[in-house]
Design an enzyme around this catalytic site. Structure first.
Site, short mmCIF file in Angstrom:
data_model
loop_
_atom_site.label_atom_id
_atom_site.label_comp_id
_atom_site.label_asym_id
_atom_site.label_seq_id
_atom_site.Cartn_x
_atom_site.Cartn_y
_atom_site.Cartn_z
N TYR A 128 28.30 34.61 34.71
CA TYR A 128 28.95 35.69 35.47
C TYR A 128 27.96 36.54 36.28
O TYR A 128 28.20 36.82 37.44
CB TYR A 128 29.74 36.55 34.49
N LYS A 154 28.01 36.82 40.31
CA LYS A 154 28.24 38.09 41.01
C LYS A 154 27.02 38.50 41.84
O LYS A 154 27.16 39.19 42.85
CB LYS A 154 28.63 39.19 40.01
N1 LIG Z 1 37.82 44.55 35.26
C1 LIG Z 1 36.52 44.71 35.30
O1 LIG Z 1 35.94 45.37 34.41
C2 LIG Z 1 35.72 44.15 36.47
C3 LIG Z 1 34.43 44.65 36.69
C4 LIG Z 1 33.68 44.15 37.74
C5 LIG Z 1 34.21 43.17 38.57
N2 LIG Z 1 35.46 42.69 38.33
C6 LIG Z 1 35.95 41.64 39.22
O2 LIG Z 1 37.15 42.06 39.82
C7 LIG Z 1 37.94 40.90 40.16
C8 LIG Z 1 39.37 41.12 39.68
O3 LIG Z 1 39.38 41.18 38.27
P1 LIG Z 1 40.37 42.11 37.44
O4 LIG Z 1 39.53 43.03 36.65
O5 LIG Z 1 41.43 42.66 38.31
O6 LIG Z 1 40.94 41.03 36.42
P2 LIG Z 1 42.45 40.57 36.07
O7 LIG Z 1 43.32 41.76 35.84
O8 LIG Z 1 42.29 39.58 34.96
O9 LIG Z 1 42.92 39.83 37.40
C9 LIG Z 1 42.32 38.62 37.80
C10 LIG Z 1 43.14 38.00 38.91
O10 LIG Z 1 42.51 36.76 39.29
C11 LIG Z 1 43.51 35.74 39.32
N3 LIG Z 1 42.96 34.43 39.01
C12 LIG Z 1 42.22 34.08 37.92
N4 LIG Z 1 41.97 32.76 37.94
C13 LIG Z 1 42.57 32.27 39.06
C14 LIG Z 1 42.69 30.97 39.62
N5 LIG Z 1 42.16 29.89 39.01
N6 LIG Z 1 43.36 30.81 40.78
C15 LIG Z 1 43.92 31.89 41.40
N7 LIG Z 1 43.85 33.15 40.92
C16 LIG Z 1 43.19 33.32 39.75
C17 LIG Z 1 44.54 36.17 38.28
O11 LIG Z 1 45.82 35.63 38.60
P3 LIG Z 1 46.56 34.42 37.83
O12 LIG Z 1 46.15 34.47 36.39
O13 LIG Z 1 48.01 34.72 38.08
O14 LIG Z 1 46.10 33.20 38.55
C18 LIG Z 1 44.56 37.69 38.49
O15 LIG Z 1 45.45 38.01 39.53
C19 LIG Z 1 37.23 39.71 39.53
O16 LIG Z 1 36.50 39.01 40.51
C20 LIG Z 1 36.30 40.34 38.52
O17 LIG Z 1 35.16 39.53 38.28
C21 LIG Z 1 36.23 43.17 37.30
#
Ligand SMILES: NC(=O)c1ccc[n+]([C@@H]2O[C@H](COP(=O)([O-])OP(=O)(O)OC[C@H]3O[C@@H](n4cnc5c(N)ncnc54)[C@H](OP(=O)(O)O)[C@@H]3O)[C@@H](O)[C@H]2O)c1
Length: 265
Positions: free
Chosen positions: A155, A159
């Site tokens: 990861y 990133k």
């Molecule tokens: N939450 C944190 O603490 C955090 C911190 C830093 C960065 N981020 C980044 O922010 C971004 C969004 O994450 P989030 O925190 O909002 O997580 P989340 O609530 O788990 O949402 C992730 C999204 O990605 C989609 N996804 C996952 N695998 C996929 C696939 N194979 N094909 C198409 N869509 C897919 C999921 O939709 P489906 O399951 O419906 O496909 C969901 O809509 C990510 O890139 C993550 O690395 C998150």
């Protein structure tokens, strides 16, 4: 003179930060094309946003680990007569198990989702943006990109790639009216840790480390509007990123090996 609304393609719009971006942009009169695997959730969100804001909101259910997905999504946009002005490359997750114990197919899907598909989508939308001399691309990186590599996780490396290439593309594309922003959130209340299987450990982290997705998206979108190539939202995340970046390599290695609360077994 009336101007036609901008269209935003948002990946990972069925939850968390992606769904929040969809709400934020719909409230600002943008048309949307929402992508994720869970089409039912996308449909529900699209219906809500159209009702609340009167904007056109299309959905396309796709698994971005399928190498054919980026082309299929943009073919669909073409068929719908949608030019993509804004790309929010947001879909993502973190692997759950140690590198050596994880089948290659699982690791390859992680790389396809967050490196290859994200890069291909940008490559496919840039020509149209260049022609229209306007475009915005937001790539979801993480504060982890500033942190030392974390034991057994791809990861932080993924990133870091996103952070680095976003800046490289911004340098190339800005003269064409296209701005690229790496948005680097820290811990954000979404489904991320449920999917990763680290909810228990995440819930034990101090509240001060966490942000709501609305705050991440509001600060992120403001940075996009100002043409900033990198946005680390939230004061605590800004301090963490600034403190971690200059760590000497040996100290960074030690910290990454010992202090990662989500270390895979
Ligand atoms: N939450 C944190 O603490 C955090 C911190 C830093 C960065 N981020 C980044 O922010 C971004 C969004 O994450 P989030 O925190 O909002 O997580 P989340 O609530 O788990 O949402 C992730 C999204 O990605 C989609 N996804 C996952 N695998 C996929 C696939 N194979 N094909 C198409 N869509 C897919 C999921 O939709 P489906 O399951 O419906 O496909 C969901 O809509 C990510 O890139 C993550 O690395 C998150």
């Amino acid at each position: 003179m009336t101007t036609s609304p901008r269209t935003a393609l948002i990946t990972g719009a069925s939850a968390g930060i992606g769904a929040t971006f969809a709400r934020h942009l719909a409230a600002r009169d943008h048309q949307l094309l929402l992508v994720a695997r869970r089409g039912d959730r996308l449909q529900e969100l699209a219906a809500q946003l159209t009702e609340q804001h009167g904007v056109r909101c299309e959905v396309f259910a796709a698994d971005l680990t399928d190498p054919a997905a980026p082309a299929a999504i943009l073919d669909h946009a073409d068929q719908q007569g949608l030019n993509i002005d804004i790309l929010i490359n947001n879909a993502g997750l973190s692997g759950k198990t140690a590198f050596a114990d994880t089948p290659w197919e699982v690791l390859a899907r992680e790389i396809q989702l967050m490196v290859t598909a994200q890069t291909e989508l940008a490559h496919r939308v840039v020509p149209g943006m260049k022609e229209r001399r306007w475009g915005r691309i937001v790539n979801l990186s993480s504060v982890a990109a500033f942190a030392p590599p974390a034991a057994s996780l791809l990861y932080t490396g993924i990133k870091s790639y996103v952070l680095n290439t976003s800046q490289a593309l911004d340098m190339e594309l800005k003269p064409h009216g296209i701005h690229v922003t790496a948005l680097c959130p820290g811990f954000t209340h979404t489904e991320f840790h449920d999917v990763m299987g680290t909810r228990d450990r995440a819930d034990h982290l101090p509240g001060i480390l966490w942000q709501q997705p609305d705050a991440v998206v509001a600060e992120g979108w403001a940075a996009v509007m100002k043409g900033k190539p990198v946005c680390v939202p939230g004061t605590v995340n800004k301090i963490s990123a600034a403190a971690m970046k200059p760590l000497p390599i040996r100290l960074g290695y030690f910290v990454g090996k010992t202090l990662n609360p989500f270390k895979n077994s």
